[in-house]
Design a protein around this motif. Structure first.
Motif, PDB file in Angstrom:
ATOM      1  N   ALA A 168     -23.345  25.647  17.971  1.00 56.97           N
ATOM      2  CA  ALA A 168     -22.957  24.877  16.791  1.00 56.97           C
ATOM      3  C   ALA A 168     -23.337  23.408  16.947  1.00 56.97           C
ATOM      4  N   ALA A 169     -23.488  22.717  15.827  1.00 54.02           N
ATOM      5  CA  ALA A 169     -23.745  21.276  15.851  1.00 54.02           C
ATOM      6  C   ALA A 169     -22.544  20.573  16.486  1.00 54.02           C
ATOM      7  N   GLU A 170     -22.783  19.399  17.031  1.00 53.55           N
ATOM      8  CA  GLU A 170     -21.722  18.697  17.760  1.00 53.55           C
ATOM      9  C   GLU A 170     -20.470  18.485  16.892  1.00 53.55           C
ATOM     10  N   ALA A 171     -20.657  18.036  15.643  1.00 50.79           N
ATOM     11  CA  ALA A 171     -19.499  17.803  14.764  1.00 50.79           C
ATOM     12  C   ALA A 171     -18.749  19.111  14.509  1.00 50.79           C
ATOM     13  N   ASP A 172     -19.491  20.191  14.339  1.00 46.19           N
ATOM     14  CA  ASP A 172     -18.845  21.489  14.104  1.00 46.19           C
ATOM     15  C   ASP A 172     -18.048  21.948  15.326  1.00 46.19           C
ATOM     16  N   ARG A 173     -18.562  21.618  16.506  1.00 52.42           N
ATOM     17  CA  ARG A 173     -17.826  21.982  17.723  1.00 52.42           C
ATOM     18  C   ARG A 173     -16.510  21.212  17.793  1.00 52.42           C
ATOM     19  N   VAL A 174     -16.536  19.946  17.412  1.00 54.12           N
ATOM     20  CA  VAL A 174     -15.303  19.154  17.419  1.00 54.12           C
ATOM     21  C   VAL A 174     -14.309  19.750  16.413  1.00 54.12           C
ATOM     22  N   VAL A 175     -14.808  20.154  15.250  1.00 57.26           N
ATOM     23  CA  VAL A 175     -13.931  20.752  14.229  1.00 57.26           C
ATOM     24  C   VAL A 175     -13.325  22.061  14.744  1.00 57.26           C
TER      25      VAL A 175
END
Ligand SMILES: [Zn+2]
Length: 126
Positions: A58-65
């Motif tokens: 997943a994209a970095e922002a999606d991983r944080v979410v």
């Protein structure tokens, strides 16, 4: 701790510390046993644990979410019966709902679920 997971957890743990809610003891334990994800355990003081996992692709922002969702669930369980469970509190609707983590553009944001408006980047709560 897996580097991908550590980086996704870091902003969420910062928000926990900034807002003074219980912080999980994060233990390196790759329970998911899956090359496509990184996983660990969130332990509480009473000895109960919950798994957290993140998709490596997943994209970095999606991983944080993804991580914010799971940690939020853990925090709400921890607060249950002890304090208000609406973490993180929505500044517009403090009695109604907590904020929800969501990707906006390339950023992981805490969003008001009622109006869909971004309130703060994940990792920048005060
Ligand atoms: Zn709201």
């Amino acid at each position: 701790m897996d580097e991908v997971l550590r980086r996704a957890l870091e902003p969420v743990l910062r928000d926990i510390r900034a807002t003074g809610v219980p912080e999980p003891d994060v233990r390196d334990d790759d329970w998911a046993d899956d090359d496509l994800s990184a996983s660990a355990f969130l332990w509480s003081r009473d000895g109960s644990g919950a798994g957290v996992r993140v998709d490596r692709a997943a994209a970095e922002a999606d991983r944080v979410v993804q991580v914010a969702d799971q940690v939020q669930e853990w925090v709400i369980e921890e607060l249950w019966g002890r304090a208000a469970t609406n973490w993180p509190r929505c500044p517009q609707h403090p009695e109604t709902h907590p904020l929800r983590a969501s990707t906006h553009g390339r950023s992981a944001m805490w969003v008001c679920p009622g109006e869909g408006t971004p309130v703060s980047p994940v990792g920048s709560l005060e």
